[in-house]
Design an enzyme around this catalytic site. Structure first.
Site, mmCIF file in Angstrom:
data_model
loop_
_atom_site.group_PDB
_atom_site.id
_atom_site.type_symbol
_atom_site.label_atom_id
_atom_site.label_comp_id
_atom_site.label_asym_id
_atom_site.label_seq_id
_atom_site.Cartn_x
_atom_site.Cartn_y
_atom_site.Cartn_z
ATOM 1 N N GLY A 183 36.773 -25.493 -32.410
ATOM 2 C CA GLY A 183 37.009 -24.633 -31.244
ATOM 3 C C GLY A 183 37.593 -25.358 -30.048
ATOM 4 O O GLY A 183 37.747 -26.585 -30.051
ATOM 5 N N PRO A 199 45.504 -28.377 -41.749
ATOM 6 C CA PRO A 199 46.225 -28.309 -43.012
ATOM 7 C C PRO A 199 47.423 -29.260 -43.061
ATOM 8 O O PRO A 199 48.030 -29.540 -42.034
ATOM 9 C CB PRO A 199 46.691 -26.853 -43.071
ATOM 10 C CG PRO A 199 46.635 -26.338 -41.695
ATOM 11 C CD PRO A 199 45.662 -27.176 -40.929
ATOM 12 N N SER A 219 66.335 -33.252 -28.903
ATOM 13 C CA SER A 219 65.748 -33.905 -27.742
ATOM 14 C C SER A 219 65.729 -33.015 -26.509
ATOM 15 O O SER A 219 65.252 -33.423 -25.461
ATOM 16 C CB SER A 219 66.514 -35.192 -27.446
ATOM 17 O OG SER A 219 67.872 -34.870 -27.259
ATOM 18 N N ARG A 273 50.841 -29.614 -29.439
ATOM 19 C CA ARG A 273 50.178 -30.165 -30.620
ATOM 20 C C ARG A 273 48.718 -30.504 -30.296
ATOM 21 O O ARG A 273 47.813 -30.300 -31.107
ATOM 22 C CB ARG A 273 50.943 -31.404 -31.108
ATOM 23 C CG ARG A 273 50.423 -31.860 -32.437
ATOM 24 C CD ARG A 273 51.203 -32.981 -33.086
ATOM 25 N NE ARG A 273 50.380 -33.578 -34.134
ATOM 26 C CZ ARG A 273 50.447 -34.840 -34.505
ATOM 27 N NH1 ARG A 273 51.317 -35.661 -33.938
ATOM 28 N NH2 ARG A 273 49.649 -35.295 -35.439
ATOM 29 N N VAL A 318 39.948 -27.207 -34.685
ATOM 30 C CA VAL A 318 38.827 -28.003 -35.183
ATOM 31 C C VAL A 318 37.654 -27.851 -34.212
ATOM 32 O O VAL A 318 37.752 -28.280 -33.062
ATOM 33 C CB VAL A 318 39.234 -29.485 -35.326
ATOM 34 C CG1 VAL A 318 38.045 -30.325 -35.736
ATOM 35 C CG2 VAL A 318 40.363 -29.618 -36.334
ATOM 36 N N HIS A 354 57.061 -25.185 -33.754
ATOM 37 C CA HIS A 354 57.878 -26.208 -34.427
ATOM 38 C C HIS A 354 59.351 -26.085 -34.036
ATOM 39 O O HIS A 354 60.191 -26.755 -34.607
ATOM 40 C CB HIS A 354 57.719 -26.093 -35.954
ATOM 41 C CG HIS A 354 56.363 -26.516 -36.426
ATOM 42 N ND1 HIS A 354 55.860 -26.175 -37.651
ATOM 43 C CD2 HIS A 354 55.403 -27.266 -35.830
ATOM 44 C CE1 HIS A 354 54.642 -26.691 -37.789
ATOM 45 N NE2 HIS A 354 54.344 -27.351 -36.693
ATOM 46 N N ASP A 389 37.197 -26.957 -27.224
ATOM 47 C CA ASP A 389 36.140 -27.622 -26.468
ATOM 48 C C ASP A 389 36.546 -29.008 -25.967
ATOM 49 O O ASP A 389 35.696 -29.802 -25.561
ATOM 50 C CB ASP A 389 34.877 -27.757 -27.335
ATOM 51 C CG ASP A 389 35.152 -28.551 -28.607
ATOM 52 O OD1 ASP A 389 36.320 -28.944 -28.843
ATOM 53 O OD2 ASP A 389 34.202 -28.798 -29.381
#
Ligand SMILES: *[C@@H]1O[C@H](CO)[C@@H](O)[C@H](O)[C@H]1NC(C)=O
Ligand SMILES: *[C@@H]1O[C@H](CO)[C@@H](O)[C@H](O)[C@H]1NC(C)=O
Length: 337
Positions: free
Chosen positions: A84, A170, A259, A74, A82, A200, A86
């Site tokens: 790139g 999004p 889990s 994530r 966002v 996911h 970096d």
């Protein structure tokens, strides 16, 4: 280069990919002639064993907490999508850094990156960027969870700016068309998108992101008709209707792996049986291409693994900083003074 091509090419063997995109896409997946390199720290002799140090630390985290894979995945998406790849997501400084944006609520994994950075700074001070650490660590965690060991090119530099206002990730209930456009603006096509959403298969989400599907879909006063009755019943128990100020529980994105945090393809089979937890995932059935890819991955774990390798590689090239465009932070949370 030989190793990289051997990963870029198998995607062409994916029947769906070759129908929809063919060779042009495989060419687009090659490094966009950035200065990123295979084993940058070894070949430039700046930190010969950097990748081994990272792998060792990730294994220690994994041994004590399997959720590290979902957390790092994530984190790396939130970073690359966002501004790139970096490492701007790691910054604590500035009036309102990216990590404070509402879409980044609940981001974790920062402590693991800090620990790995600490080790690398003690071995090779000032040599290994936080952006590269994030990609290498994610790769190693994915592999430990049963995913592919994809190639990570290195030589990224760290950015100096992080602003929550630039975070346009999004929402999980966005339409398929909008999410496709969002990925396209990041040089990622339908195959990449359908593949990357497969992350996911592990991790958790807050009930607030799915309550509309459970109780009032698109203002209809009814649940999302594309959700199976069994899943609806079990999720309603975990996510009761809630008023402002009440707790917002977490549920597993894929109750099947739960889990275990295992990298599996059950995510795609669950979509086919209308058991995806997030609306954005279930919507993959609404597009002809995305549906076809979902069907293919549901029965082809190796295809999914290969495509995941290719897609992570492609994502990791997005707007990277190289040479003098960035710096190598001493502490991933702060720019160098
Ligand atoms: C469902 O959402 C619509 C639109 O937001 C709202 O007007 C309506 O009151 C909601 N219904 C329920 C039962 O909460
Ligand atoms: C999907 O396929 C159906 C049937 O072949 C076709 O009618 C429809 O236009 C296609 N939709 C898109 C978005 O390509």
């Amino acid at each position: 280069m030989g190793r990289i091509m051997s990963v870029a090419l198998p995607l062409v063997a994916l029947s769906v990919a070759s129908i929809c995109y063919g060779m042009a896409d495989a060419a687009a997946a090659k490094p966009p002639s950035t200065y990123l390199k295979w084993h940058y720290y070894k070949t430039t002799n700046t930190c010969h064993d950097a990748e081994e140090y990272v792998r060792h630390e990730v294994k220690l985290f994994w041994d004590s907490d399997k959720s590290i894979t979902a957390k790092l995945l994530r984190l790396v998406y939130s970073d690359c999508f966002v501004t790139g790849c970096d490492a701007s997501i790691l910054l604590d400084e500035g009036p309102n850094p990216e990590k404070n944006a509402p879409q980044n609520r609940g981001l974790e994994g920062f402590v693991a990156i800090d620990k790995i950075k600490y080790v690398l700074e003690s071995r090779c001070p000032g040599k290994v960027s936080c952006a590269d650490i994030l990609h290498l660590a994610t790769r190693d965690a994915v592999h430990l969870a049963g995913g592919p060991a994809y190639p990570v090119l290195t030589g990224r530099k760290d950015g100096k700016i992080s602003d929550a206002a630039s975070v346009d990730l999004p929402s999980p209930s966005i339409s398929l068309q909008s999410v496709l456009e969002y990925f396209k603006s990041r040089n990622l096509n339908e195959v990449h998108m359908t593949t990357l959403l497969g992350a996911h298969t592990m991790g958790r989400t807050h009930c607030s992101y799915i309550v509309d599907r459970l109780y009032n879909y698109s203002g209809s006063g009814k649940p999302d008709p594309s959700m199976s009755a069994t899943l609806l019943e079990s999720l309603r128990k975990l996510c009761p209707p809630r008023k402002k100020g009440q707790p917002d529980p977490l549920v597993y994105l894929n109750p099947e792996s739960g889990s275990n945090y295992k990298f599996t393809d059950s995510y795609y089979r669950r979509i086919l049986s209308h058991e995806a937890v997030l609306g954005v995932d279930q919507q993959l059935l609404n597009g002809n291409d995305t549906k076809q890819i979902t069907e293919e991955f549901a029965v082809g774990f190796e295809d999914f693994r290969r495509s995941f390798a290719e897609s992570m590689y492609q994502m990791g090239n997005f707007k990277v900083l190289t040479g003098n465009q960035g710096e190598i932070r001493k502490n991933c949370r702060y720019t160098n003074k």
